[in-house]
Design a protein around this motif. Structure first.
Motif, PDB file in Angstrom:
ATOM      1  N   GLU A  31       0.855  -1.176   0.000  1.00  0.00           N
ATOM      2  CA  GLU A  31       0.000   0.000   0.000  1.00  0.00           C
ATOM      3  C   GLU A  31       0.898   1.235   0.000  1.00  0.00           C
ATOM      4  OE1 GLU A  31      -3.356   2.146   2.821  1.00  0.00           O
ATOM      5  OE2 GLU A  31      -2.996   0.001   3.091  1.00  0.00           O
ATOM      6  N   ALA A  32       0.698   2.112  -0.996  1.00  0.00           N
ATOM      7  CA  ALA A  32       1.519   3.327  -1.103  1.00  0.00           C
ATOM      8  C   ALA A  32       0.766   4.380  -1.903  1.00  0.00           C
ATOM      9  CB  ALA A  32       2.854   3.014  -1.782  1.00  0.00           C
ATOM     10  N   GLY A  33       0.701   5.605  -1.367  1.00  0.00           N
ATOM     11  CA  GLY A  33       0.139   6.721  -2.106  1.00  0.00           C
ATOM     12  C   GLY A  33      -1.288   6.539  -2.572  1.00  0.00           C
ATOM     13  N   GLY A  34      -2.118   5.960  -1.739  1.00  0.00           N
ATOM     14  CA  GLY A  34      -3.516   5.768  -2.109  1.00  0.00           C
ATOM     15  C   GLY A  34      -3.764   4.621  -3.072  1.00  0.00           C
ATOM     16  N   MET A  35      -2.742   3.803  -3.271  1.00  0.00           N
ATOM     17  CA  MET A  35      -2.873   2.657  -4.174  1.00  0.00           C
ATOM     18  C   MET A  35      -2.469   1.386  -3.442  1.00  0.00           C
ATOM     19  SD  MET A  35      -3.805   4.213  -6.892  1.00  0.00           S
ATOM     20  CE  MET A  35      -3.382   4.061  -8.577  1.00  0.00           C
ATOM     21  N   LEU A  36      -3.052   0.286  -3.874  1.00  0.00           N
ATOM     22  CA  LEU A  36      -2.654  -1.028  -3.400  1.00  0.00           C
ATOM     23  C   LEU A  36      -2.126  -1.786  -4.618  1.00  0.00           C
ATOM     24  CD1 LEU A  36      -2.652  -2.935  -0.887  1.00  0.00           C
ATOM     25  CD2 LEU A  36      -4.755  -3.916  -1.844  1.00  0.00           C
ATOM     26  N   TYR A  37      -0.865  -2.176  -4.538  1.00  0.00           N
ATOM     27  CA  TYR A  37      -0.236  -2.938  -5.613  1.00  0.00           C
ATOM     28  C   TYR A  37      -0.261  -4.406  -5.199  1.00  0.00           C
ATOM     29  CZ  TYR A  37       1.314   1.677  -6.985  1.00  0.00           C
ATOM     30  OH  TYR A  37       1.340   2.992  -7.353  1.00  0.00           O
ATOM     31  N   VAL A  38      -0.872  -5.230  -6.036  1.00  0.00           N
ATOM     32  CA  VAL A  38      -1.022  -6.645  -5.722  1.00  0.00           C
ATOM     33  C   VAL A  38      -0.078  -7.449  -6.609  1.00  0.00           C
ATOM     34  CG1 VAL A  38      -2.641  -8.563  -5.456  1.00  0.00           C
ATOM     35  CG2 VAL A  38      -3.466  -6.201  -5.199  1.00  0.00           C
ATOM     36  N   SER A  39       0.781  -8.222  -5.965  1.00  0.00           N
ATOM     37  CA  SER A  39       1.717  -9.077  -6.696  1.00  0.00           C
ATOM     38  C   SER A  39       0.974 -10.067  -7.581  1.00  0.00           C
ATOM     39  CB  SER A  39       2.590  -9.858  -5.708  1.00  0.00           C
ATOM     40  OG  SER A  39       3.408  -8.995  -4.966  1.00  0.00           O
ATOM     41  N   GLY A  40       1.684 -10.600  -8.570  1.00  0.00           N
ATOM     42  CA  GLY A  40       1.090 -11.574  -9.478  1.00  0.00           C
ATOM     43  C   GLY A  40       0.514 -12.761  -8.726  1.00  0.00           C
ATOM     44  N   GLN A  41      -0.706 -13.117  -9.095  1.00  0.00           N
ATOM     45  CA  GLN A  41      -1.412 -14.236  -8.470  1.00  0.00           C
ATOM     46  C   GLN A  41      -1.589 -15.356  -9.485  1.00  0.00           C
ATOM     47  OE1 GLN A  41      -2.231 -14.108  -5.037  1.00  0.00           O
ATOM     48  NE2 GLN A  41      -0.873 -12.339  -5.316  1.00  0.00           N
ATOM     49  N   LEU A  42      -1.462 -16.576  -8.995  1.00  0.00           N
ATOM     50  CA  LEU A  42      -1.578 -17.758  -9.840  1.00  0.00           C
ATOM     51  C   LEU A  42      -2.965 -18.378  -9.684  1.00  0.00           C
ATOM     52  CD1 LEU A  42       1.901 -19.395  -9.169  1.00  0.00           C
ATOM     53  CD2 LEU A  42       1.255 -17.794 -10.983  1.00  0.00           C
ATOM     54  N   PRO A  43      -3.377 -19.191 -10.665  1.00  0.00           N
ATOM     55  CA  PRO A  43      -4.721 -19.783 -10.631  1.00  0.00           C
ATOM     56  C   PRO A  43      -4.754 -21.129  -9.904  1.00  0.00           C
ATOM     57  CG  PRO A  43      -3.703 -20.252 -12.734  1.00  0.00           C
ATOM     58  CD  PRO A  43      -2.710 -19.415 -11.952  1.00  0.00           C
ATOM     59  N   MET A  73      -8.263 -14.806  -6.594  1.00  0.00           N
ATOM     60  CA  MET A  73      -7.129 -14.707  -5.668  1.00  0.00           C
ATOM     61  C   MET A  73      -6.728 -13.249  -5.472  1.00  0.00           C
ATOM     62  SD  MET A  73      -5.273 -16.431  -3.600  1.00  0.00           S
ATOM     63  CE  MET A  73      -5.352 -18.152  -4.115  1.00  0.00           C
ATOM     64  N   LEU A  74      -6.813 -12.432  -6.520  1.00  0.00           N
ATOM     65  CA  LEU A  74      -6.546 -10.995  -6.361  1.00  0.00           C
ATOM     66  C   LEU A  74      -7.494 -10.387  -5.331  1.00  0.00           C
ATOM     67  CD1 LEU A  74      -6.071  -9.905 -10.077  1.00  0.00           C
ATOM     68  CD2 LEU A  74      -4.315  -9.811  -8.298  1.00  0.00           C
ATOM     69  N   VAL A  75      -8.776 -10.701  -5.446  1.00  0.00           N
ATOM     70  CA  VAL A  75      -9.769 -10.158  -4.505  1.00  0.00           C
ATOM     71  C   VAL A  75      -9.479 -10.658  -3.093  1.00  0.00           C
ATOM     72  CG1 VAL A  75     -12.224 -10.023  -3.920  1.00  0.00           C
ATOM     73  CG2 VAL A  75     -11.506  -9.854  -6.308  1.00  0.00           C
ATOM     74  N   ALA A  76      -9.094 -11.916  -2.972  1.00  0.00           N
ATOM     75  CA  ALA A  76      -8.748 -12.458  -1.648  1.00  0.00           C
ATOM     76  C   ALA A  76      -7.552 -11.717  -1.058  1.00  0.00           C
ATOM     77  CB  ALA A  76      -8.449 -13.957  -1.751  1.00  0.00           C
ATOM     78  N   GLN A  77      -6.554 -11.408  -1.875  1.00  0.00           N
ATOM     79  CA  GLN A  77      -5.373 -10.671  -1.399  1.00  0.00           C
ATOM     80  C   GLN A  77      -5.751  -9.245  -0.991  1.00  0.00           C
ATOM     81  OE1 GLN A  77      -2.635 -11.960  -0.579  1.00  0.00           O
ATOM     82  NE2 GLN A  77      -2.173 -13.666  -1.923  1.00  0.00           N
ATOM     83  N   ILE A  78      -6.601  -8.604  -1.782  1.00  0.00           N
ATOM     84  CA  ILE A  78      -7.052  -7.242  -1.466  1.00  0.00           C
ATOM     85  C   ILE A  78      -7.799  -7.245  -0.139  1.00  0.00           C
ATOM     86  CG2 ILE A  78      -8.604  -5.368  -2.178  1.00  0.00           C
ATOM     87  CD1 ILE A  78      -8.001  -6.373  -5.135  1.00  0.00           C
ATOM     88  N   LYS A  79      -8.702  -8.181   0.025  1.00  0.00           N
ATOM     89  CA  LYS A  79      -9.497  -8.275   1.255  1.00  0.00           C
ATOM     90  C   LYS A  79      -8.593  -8.510   2.469  1.00  0.00           C
ATOM     91  CE  LYS A  79     -13.617 -10.549   3.076  1.00  0.00           C
ATOM     92  NZ  LYS A  79     -14.684 -11.524   2.761  1.00  0.00           N
ATOM     93  N   GLN A  80      -7.609  -9.381   2.320  1.00  0.00           N
ATOM     94  CA  GLN A  80      -6.692  -9.650   3.430  1.00  0.00           C
ATOM     95  C   GLN A  80      -5.858  -8.413   3.760  1.00  0.00           C
ATOM     96  OE1 GLN A  80      -4.530 -13.452   4.093  1.00  0.00           O
ATOM     97  NE2 GLN A  80      -2.710 -12.219   3.624  1.00  0.00           N
ATOM     98  N   ALA A  81      -5.368  -7.728   2.743  1.00  0.00           N
ATOM     99  CA  ALA A  81      -4.504  -6.565   2.960  1.00  0.00           C
ATOM    100  C   ALA A  81      -5.244  -5.412   3.615  1.00  0.00           C
ATOM    101  CB  ALA A  81      -3.908  -6.105   1.637  1.00  0.00           C
ATOM    102  N   LEU A  82      -6.503  -5.232   3.231  1.00  0.00           N
ATOM    103  CA  LEU A  82      -7.273  -4.077   3.699  1.00  0.00           C
ATOM    104  C   LEU A  82      -8.224  -4.410   4.845  1.00  0.00           C
ATOM    105  CD1 LEU A  82      -8.179  -2.502   0.235  1.00  0.00           C
ATOM    106  CD2 LEU A  82      -6.235  -1.946   1.732  1.00  0.00           C
ATOM    107  N   GLY A  83      -8.342  -5.684   5.190  1.00  0.00           N
ATOM    108  CA  GLY A  83      -9.275  -6.089   6.237  1.00  0.00           C
ATOM    109  C   GLY A  83     -10.722  -6.074   5.775  1.00  0.00           C
ATOM    110  N   GLY A  84     -10.950  -5.976   4.492  1.00  0.00           N
ATOM    111  CA  GLY A  84     -12.277  -5.915   3.881  1.00  0.00           C
ATOM    112  C   GLY A  84     -12.135  -5.258   2.527  1.00  0.00           C
TER     113      GLY A  84
END
Length: 154
Positions: A31-43, A73-84
């Motif tokens: 998380e930096a500058g109002g953005m969340l950068y999500v690393s590459g996710q595999l299927p 998996m991207l959505v799961a990572q976002i949810k985990q990082a932001l708590g929702g």
């Protein structure tokens, strides 16, 4: 936002997986500058990595499903990082990498598996810029890998 997405996932017969732990020397999100950068996710499909090369041993349908699984998996990572998911303001960009045979040229159609799901879940804020490129190999033999940039509220 979380309730809307949970409802939409249920309507689609999908559930969010547990956010995958990194397999190398990186973090899943920054998380930096109002953005969340999500690393590459595999299927993953039922916990099994979806592998192969499109146009060689995998077809377009398999690869589209793999792209959809990456999006979950991207959505799961976002949810985990932001708590929702309430802080998600916009999905800015997806970067889609498709393990492709040299003759395969439908990377954009593969990427639609992820893009269509993101728009279905987030609505208008899910409409995003995107790149979709073919590559000769991906980590662990994955058929697709997707990263994301998300605008978030502070």
């Amino acid at each position: 936002m979380t309730d809307r997405i949970d409802t939409k996932l249920a309507e689609l017969g999908l559930t969010l997986p547990a956010a995958a732990a990194p397999v190398a020397a990186y973090v899943p999100t920054v998380e930096a500058g109002g953005m969340l950068y999500v690393s590459g996710q595999l299927p993953f499909d039922d916990g099994v990595l979806m592998t192969g090369r499109v146009g060689e041993d995998r077809d377009l349908g398999f690869a589209r499903k793999a792209a959809e699984r990456c999006a979950l998996m991207l959505v799961a990572q976002i949810k985990q990082a932001l708590g929702g998911l309430e802080r998600v303001e916009r999905v800015v960009k997806l970067g889609v990498f498709v393990n492709s045979a040299g003759s395969f040229t439908d990377q954009a159609k593969v990427a639609n598996g992820a893009s269509e799901l993101i728009v279905a879940l987030f609505g208008e804020p899910g409409r995003h810029a995107r790149s979709a490129v073919g590559v000769p190999v991906l980590p662990l033999g994955a058929v697709v890998e997707i990263d994301a940039i998300i605008q978030i509220a502070s």
